[in-house]
Design a protein around this motif. Structure first.
Motif, PDB file in Angstrom:
ATOM      1  N   ALA A  11       8.712 -14.516 -12.902  1.00 20.42           N
ATOM      2  CA  ALA A  11       9.157 -13.362 -12.122  1.00 20.42           C
ATOM      3  C   ALA A  11       7.944 -12.534 -11.733  1.00 20.42           C
ATOM      4  O   ALA A  11       6.975 -12.438 -12.495  1.00 20.42           O
ATOM      5  N   PHE A  12       8.021 -11.964 -10.536  1.00 26.16           N
ATOM      6  CA  PHE A  12       6.937 -11.145 -10.003  1.00 26.16           C
ATOM      7  C   PHE A  12       7.487  -9.831  -9.476  1.00 26.16           C
ATOM      8  O   PHE A  12       8.621  -9.766  -9.002  1.00 26.16           O
ATOM      9  N   SER A  13       6.643  -8.808  -9.509  1.00 22.13           N
ATOM     10  CA  SER A  13       6.941  -7.551  -8.824  1.00 22.13           C
ATOM     11  C   SER A  13       5.692  -7.106  -8.085  1.00 22.13           C
ATOM     12  O   SER A  13       4.602  -7.038  -8.673  1.00 22.13           O
ATOM     13  N   ALA A  14       5.839  -6.842  -6.777  1.00 19.18           N
ATOM     14  CA  ALA A  14       4.756  -6.221  -6.016  1.00 19.18           C
ATOM     15  C   ALA A  14       4.790  -4.742  -6.376  1.00 19.18           C
ATOM     16  O   ALA A  14       5.613  -3.974  -5.871  1.00 19.18           O
ATOM     17  N   CYS A  15       3.940  -4.364  -7.303  1.00 24.56           N
ATOM     18  CA  CYS A  15       4.027  -3.052  -7.959  1.00 24.56           C
ATOM     19  C   CYS A  15       4.107  -1.906  -6.948  1.00 24.56           C
ATOM     20  O   CYS A  15       3.258  -1.800  -6.055  1.00 24.56           O
ATOM     21  N   PRO A  16       5.127  -1.036  -7.086  1.00 23.50           N
ATOM     22  CA  PRO A  16       5.304   0.051  -6.127  1.00 23.50           C
ATOM     23  C   PRO A  16       4.543   1.335  -6.475  1.00 23.50           C
ATOM     24  O   PRO A  16       4.861   2.404  -5.957  1.00 23.50           O
ATOM     25  N   GLN A  17       3.526   1.210  -7.326  1.00 25.68           N
ATOM     26  CA  GLN A  17       2.780   2.405  -7.750  1.00 25.68           C
ATOM     27  C   GLN A  17       2.018   2.992  -6.562  1.00 25.68           C
ATOM     28  O   GLN A  17       1.069   2.404  -6.050  1.00 25.68           O
ATOM     29  N   ASP A  18       2.453   4.167  -6.115  1.00 24.84           N
ATOM     30  CA  ASP A  18       1.811   4.843  -4.991  1.00 24.84           C
ATOM     31  C   ASP A  18       1.444   6.286  -5.325  1.00 24.84           C
ATOM     32  O   ASP A  18       1.250   7.117  -4.438  1.00 24.84           O
ATOM     33  N   MET A  19       1.335   6.579  -6.622  1.00 27.46           N
ATOM     34  CA  MET A  19       0.977   7.930  -7.047  1.00 27.46           C
ATOM     35  C   MET A  19      -0.418   7.990  -7.657  1.00 27.46           C
ATOM     36  O   MET A  19      -0.991   9.074  -7.779  1.00 27.46           O
ATOM     37  N   ILE A  20      -0.946   6.853  -8.090  1.00 24.21           N
ATOM     38  CA  ILE A  20      -2.334   6.721  -8.525  1.00 24.21           C
ATOM     39  C   ILE A  20      -2.878   5.457  -7.861  1.00 24.21           C
ATOM     40  O   ILE A  20      -2.104   4.605  -7.428  1.00 24.21           O
ATOM     41  N   PRO A  21      -4.209   5.284  -7.752  1.00 17.11           N
ATOM     42  CA  PRO A  21      -4.762   4.225  -6.898  1.00 17.11           C
ATOM     43  C   PRO A  21      -4.763   2.818  -7.497  1.00 17.11           C
ATOM     44  O   PRO A  21      -5.712   2.048  -7.291  1.00 17.11           O
ATOM     45  N   VAL A  22      -3.706   2.453  -8.201  1.00 18.01           N
ATOM     46  CA  VAL A  22      -3.599   1.110  -8.775  1.00 18.01           C
ATOM     47  C   VAL A  22      -3.632   0.049  -7.676  1.00 18.01           C
ATOM     48  O   VAL A  22      -4.190  -1.026  -7.856  1.00 18.01           O
ATOM     49  N   ASN A  23      -3.006   0.343  -6.530  1.00 24.09           N
ATOM     50  CA  ASN A  23      -2.950  -0.593  -5.406  1.00 24.09           C
ATOM     51  C   ASN A  23      -3.929  -0.207  -4.297  1.00 24.09           C
ATOM     52  O   ASN A  23      -3.696  -0.515  -3.130  1.00 24.09           O
ATOM     53  N   GLY A  24      -5.016   0.453  -4.664  1.00 29.37           N
ATOM     54  CA  GLY A  24      -6.024   0.840  -3.689  1.00 29.37           C
ATOM     55  C   GLY A  24      -6.002   2.329  -3.395  1.00 29.37           C
ATOM     56  O   GLY A  24      -5.005   3.017  -3.633  1.00 29.37           O
TER      57      GLY A  24
END
Length: 198
Positions: free
Chosen positions: A172-185
């Motif tokens: 299983a995978f999740s495209a992490c929705p973290q948009d409050m700290i720069p985990v995804n750039g």
């Protein structure tokens, strides 16, 4: 050529994989963290465990040739190829509604925990718990042996890892929705990622 399957931005997906098959997880746009789980297809109470893998490997980031083990200390996935700089995370739990509340979210926020539960349900499964994932492409450096930071991924568009299934499993995978700290750039933008199974 293997069909390229989508891990939708902010969402999860799951797939049955037979022993011996290879899963390629592609960071299509270069900056997307992909939370990754694996469960024994015959008994989902056995699952890939980061807390069991770290002492087995004697390190916090796996290298090609390393096997990730279950909570019963059996190999479930082996990292066979990594075209990234080799920066991934095995320390941090999947994000959940409580994490976002602590960061200041006032309403429901998409999260990897719920993405996992929803993804495996599409296969008719329920997982007994949400294990800590292998956070592919996530950059969590450890400073002075005790402090962690959350930094942008160092992977490039098209970088990938390959994982060989060591048992029949559900991945299983999740495209992490973290948009409050720069985990995804630094731009806090969530994107699709992709995978293949061969």
């Amino acid at each position: 050529m293997a069909e390229q399957l989508t891990i939708p931005a902010r969402r999860g997906t799951a797939q049955r994989v037979a022993r011996g098959q290879t899963i390629r997880v592609i960071n299509t746009h270069g900056s997307q963290v992909v939370d990754t789980w694996a469960f024994n297809a015959d008994d989902p109470s056995e699952f890939m465990s980061m807390e069991h893998t770290r002492p087995t490997l004697g390190k916090i980031i796996p290298d090609p040739g390393d096997s990730l083990v279950t909570n019963r200390r059996r190999p479930i996935l082996t990292l066979t190829e990594d075209t990234t700089p080799g920066v991934h995370d095995t320390l941090v739990a999947a994000c959940d509604r409580y994490r976002y509340e602590l960061l200041g979210a006032k309403e429901y926020h998409d999260n990897c925990t719920d993405n996992l539960v929803e993804a495996v349900r599409t296969l008719g499964l329920d997982v007994p718990e949400v294990p800590a994932p292998l956070n592919l492409f996530m950059n969590v450096p450890v400073a002075d042996g005790r402090a962690i930071r959350f930094e942008a991924p160092v992977s490039k568009p098209g970088d990938y890892v390959e994982l060989r299934a060591e048992m029949d499993l559900v991945v299983a995978f999740s495209a992490c929705p973290q948009d409050m700290i720069p985990v995804n750039g630094e731009h806090l933008t969530i994107t699709d990622a992709h995978f293949t199974v061969t």
